[in-house]
Design a protein around this motif. Structure first.
Motif, mmCIF file in Angstrom:
data_model
loop_
_atom_site.group_PDB
_atom_site.id
_atom_site.type_symbol
_atom_site.label_atom_id
_atom_site.label_comp_id
_atom_site.label_asym_id
_atom_site.label_seq_id
_atom_site.Cartn_x
_atom_site.Cartn_y
_atom_site.Cartn_z
ATOM 1 N N ASN A 56 -8.945 9.095 -1.515
ATOM 2 C CA ASN A 56 -8.422 8.257 -0.438
ATOM 3 C C ASN A 56 -9.211 8.448 0.845
ATOM 4 O O ASN A 56 -8.857 7.890 1.884
ATOM 5 N N SER A 85 0.866 -1.171 0.000
ATOM 6 C CA SER A 85 0.000 0.000 0.000
ATOM 7 C C SER A 85 0.903 1.222 0.000
ATOM 8 O O SER A 85 2.124 1.094 0.123
ATOM 9 N N THR A 145 -8.758 0.478 8.295
ATOM 10 C CA THR A 145 -9.410 0.977 7.075
ATOM 11 C C THR A 145 -8.420 1.018 5.911
ATOM 12 O O THR A 145 -8.348 1.992 5.153
ATOM 13 N N VAL A 146 -7.648 -0.050 5.760
ATOM 14 C CA VAL A 146 -6.665 -0.149 4.687
ATOM 15 C C VAL A 146 -6.843 -1.489 3.978
ATOM 16 O O VAL A 146 -6.904 -2.535 4.637
ATOM 17 N N GLU A 165 -5.109 4.080 -0.028
ATOM 18 C CA GLU A 165 -5.144 2.905 0.846
ATOM 19 C C GLU A 165 -6.548 2.309 0.927
ATOM 20 O O GLU A 165 -6.699 1.107 1.132
ATOM 21 N N HIS A 166 -7.564 3.164 0.767
ATOM 22 C CA HIS A 166 -8.955 2.691 0.791
ATOM 23 C C HIS A 166 -9.734 3.534 -0.218
ATOM 24 O O HIS A 166 -10.219 4.613 0.103
ATOM 25 N N HIS A 225 -4.981 3.645 8.162
ATOM 26 C CA HIS A 225 -5.220 4.779 7.269
ATOM 27 C C HIS A 225 -4.827 6.078 7.965
ATOM 28 O O HIS A 225 -5.089 6.267 9.154
#
Length: 710
Positions: A327, A52, A233-234, A277-278, A207
């Motif tokens: 993101n 990531s 949350t990644v 990342e998300h 995150h």
């Protein structure tokens, strides 16, 4: 002994997005390879890569806590050196054994540990020992150090770490980005390894803005991805994050409707995956008035500068909608959407300004300015280069289509580089050629010339389309040949992975155009015809260039699925009409499947060796000198078969030509069984060599069949 799964993560500052995928794969594979090399993992171990923007991680299954001990036999030295005359260990042998960690205090035990075995013409001494297997602590430390050392880092960053209180000061560390934490879990146990000034633990960060807890505690190696998604949350997996972006892009485009779809760009997709990342895809828009600017300009500025995904309609025409991969996922997305729309507007306005300004001058008026642009210090300016391309294009055009094609090719070649001096191409070099086509149409030039200007760089990459019309083909050929002949003529050749002038790509472009368009042009003639355009600026490197092009052709054909033998057989003859190569290959493949093929290929190889040793041989046969029944029969068979095969060859039916030659197998076999080629009588010898020379020429028109021999 049971195994457990291992998880290692390096948490760092934001990694370069274009390199992230490669870095993640390399980190995981190198770590696993190093563990396997030490016996801590085996071929059944499954390696999973995670990458990531702020982490590189690897999960390796079935890892041993300790590698098995391994029996090792090591060659020491010749017996004559290692043993004295009375059979005792020499000082040199004792010193070698001590270096290996052996106990030499007991002479009897020392000698018992040695073995004598043949080694070439002499005997040597070998020492059997038991090497203790590596523990996970030491093995992982070594593997981690090596994986970091071998990372394909595009640009190394140097930063400082503060040392401990007892040794105040700073120490310098080199890595792709500053590293902040190290996680190493064997099952649920922390492995005490250190790297980049960090000591391993069981925590990481989620995150940057949306993590539910900080730090994120990983309880077990197998819970890494799930815990990071739940608490941090990644989406840790690069592949899963990429797939989620693709899914969201498609869903957002479907909501827009009217067949809208995001532009297809794998490189952009990889880069954006390396930035978030998300992911959260949002739909934005811009003023429809900007659509009057060529869509390539708008698409490029949105992609290159903002990493947006423009939307095109079902016909491939750009819409005023675009997709942003954010993101963050706020409840109210209007601020994110509005911010991106405000950011893109000045970019599109710049593109419109460049386009409007560029059209105030014609391409013709810019040609003189190319004399002030340096192309290469040994080859002159872009203006000089244009004149060379024009000369080559006129020659090719004259050969392919007479005066009309030569004139249109000359016009296109003259103007093809003019867009290099425009504001738009100055801002976006990727648009060279494309903008030239737009400006040529604005200047009132014919569609044929405009398309040729736009297409003269094609094919730009593997799989790219070829120029649309014959004028474009001629100018594209001339442009690539000028580059190839010029660079080879000054000795500026590709080396290893370095090819700054893309000569490999240019060579493949020439090959594709000649082959796929089946142009009536010979490779050697093209290269020779391009040389005079350079006057005395270059030396003649035509032979080296032709070798280079056939090497590229061979590699391309193997990638298309032809065997090395098939390719070698056809290209050994250096066929000058590349449009024939595919037909020749198919003919060779069909011939190789015949039951007679192997024997004829072997005979062909034998004939070639005989003729090579004989030197200059005249392909002439005197019937009066044919004495043996087998040579008379072979000559008679050739009189029947060879003319038919030649007629089929000249008609382009290469498959039929080779299959006709298959009838010669029996008389050829009989000839070698019953005839002495190198007879003592010189006239008989020369006549038989002439017979074989005639046979050799007949058999090798399509391909060198001897290359098919095992």
């Amino acid at each position: 002994m049971t195994t457990k799964n291992l998880l290692v993560e390096l948490f760092v500052e934001e990694l370069p997005p274009k390199a992230l995928k490669k870095l993640g794969e390399a980190f995981a594979s190198q770590l696993a390879d190093q563990l396997r090399a030490q016996g801590l993992a085996n071929d059944d171990s499954v390696v999973t890569s995670f990458a990531s923007p702020r982490r590189l991680a690897a999960h390796v299954s079935h890892v041993w806590l300790k590698a098995a001990d391994k029996a090792v036999q090591q060659k020491l030295m010749p017996v004559s050196v290692g043993l004295t005359a009375d059979g005792q260990a020499s000082p040199a042998l004792l010193k070698k054994l001590q270096a290996l960690g052996a106990d030499v205090s007991d002479p009897v035990a020392t000698m018992a540990a040695l073995k004598r075995a043949p080694d070439g013409k002499a005997e040597a001494l070998f020492y059997d020992s038991l090497v203790t297997g590596a523990t996970l602590d030491t093995g992982l430390q070594k593997a981690l150090d090596e994986a970091i050392r071998l990372l394909p880092i595009p640009k190394v960053m140097s930063y400082q770490l503060e040392t401990d209180c007892e040794l105040p000061g700073w120490t310098s560390v080199n890595f792709v980005r500053p590293a902040h934490s190290l996680l190493a879990l064997y099952g649920n146990t922390v492995v005490p390894v250190k790297v980049l000034g960090l000591t391993a633990g069981n925590t990481t960060q989620g995150h940057r803005f949306e993590a539910k807890v900080s730090p994120v505690v990983i309880a077990d190696a197998d819970q890494y991805a799930a815990t990071l998604l739940k608490d941090g949350t990644v989406i840790a997996s690069f592949a899963e994050r990429r797939a989620e972006i693709v899914r969201q892009l498609a869903a957002a485009a479907a909501v827009v409707g009217q067949g809208a779809r995001p532009i297809d760009d794998e490189a952009l997709l990889d880069e954006v995956t390396g930035l978030v990342e998300h992911p959260n895809v949002l739909t934005c828009s811009f003023e429809a008035e900007f659509l009057n600017v060529p869509q390539e300009c708008l698409i490029l500025t949105m992609k290159a500068n903002q990493k947006y995904f423009p939307l095109v309609d079902a016909a491939g025409k750009l819409t005023n909608k675009f997709l942003v991969v954010s993101n963050i996922s706020p409840e109210d997305t209007s601020f994110v959407i509005g911010g991106n729309e405000r950011v893109v507007r000045p970019r599109l306005a710049d593109a419109k300004f460049f386009f409007d300004q560029d059209r105030k001058k014609t391409l013709e008026s810019r040609v003189a300015g190319l004399d002030k642009v340096v192309y290469h210090n040994k080859l002159g300016t872009q203006g000089e280069r244009v004149e060379r391309v024009r000369a080559i294009a006129k020659a090719i055009g004259q050969q392919l289509g007479g005066d009309g094609l030569a004139q249109s090719a000359d016009t296109a070649a003259k103007l093809a580089k003019s867009d290099l001096l425009t504001d738009m191409v100055g801002e976006f070099p990727e648009l060279q050629g494309i903008m030239g086509g737009y400006y040529a149409r604005h200047d009132g030039l014919s569609e044929e010339v405009a398309d040729a200007i736009e297409d003269h760089y094609k094919p730009r990459f593997a799989g790219d389309e070829l120029p649309r019309n014959t004028t474009g083909l001629v100018v594209a050929l001339a442009d690539k040949l000028e580059t190839l002949v010029g660079m080879f003529g000054i000795g500026n050749l590709p080396t290893g992975d370095k090819d700054p002038f893309a000569l490999r790509r240019h060579a493949l472009g020439v090959i594709r155009m000649l082959a796929e368009k089946d142009l009536e042009l010979n490779v050697g003639d093209l290269v020779a015809a391009a040389q005079p355009a350079f006057c005395d600026k270059i030396t003649d490197a035509g032979a080296a260039l032709i070798d280079f092009m056939f090497d590229r052709l061979a590699g391309s054909l193997r990638e298309q699925g032809y065997s090395a033998q098939e390719v070698d057989a056809v290209l050994a003859l250096r066929p000058q009409r590349l449009g024939d190569v595919a037909k020749r290959l198919e003919a060779v493949r069909s011939f190789a499947a015949l039951p007679e093929a192997a024997a004829l290929a072997a005979a062909n190889k034998r004939i070639g060796n005989i003729l090579k040793k004989a030197g200059e041989v005249d392909a002439h046969v005197s019937e009066v000198l044919l004495k043996e029944p087998a040579e008379i029969a072979l000559y008679a068979a050739m009189q029947d078969v060879a003319p038919r095969a030649k007629t089929q060859f000249e008609a382009g039916d290469y498959t039929a030509s080779l299959q006709t030659l298959a009838a010669l197998r029996a008389p050829v076999d009989a000839f070698f069984d019953g005839v002495m080629v190198n007879a003592e009588e010189m006239d008989l010898r020369l006549n038989r060599q002439g017979l074989l020379k005639t046979l050799h020429e007949a058999m090798n028109r399509v391909a060198d069949l001897s290359r098919l021999a095992a």
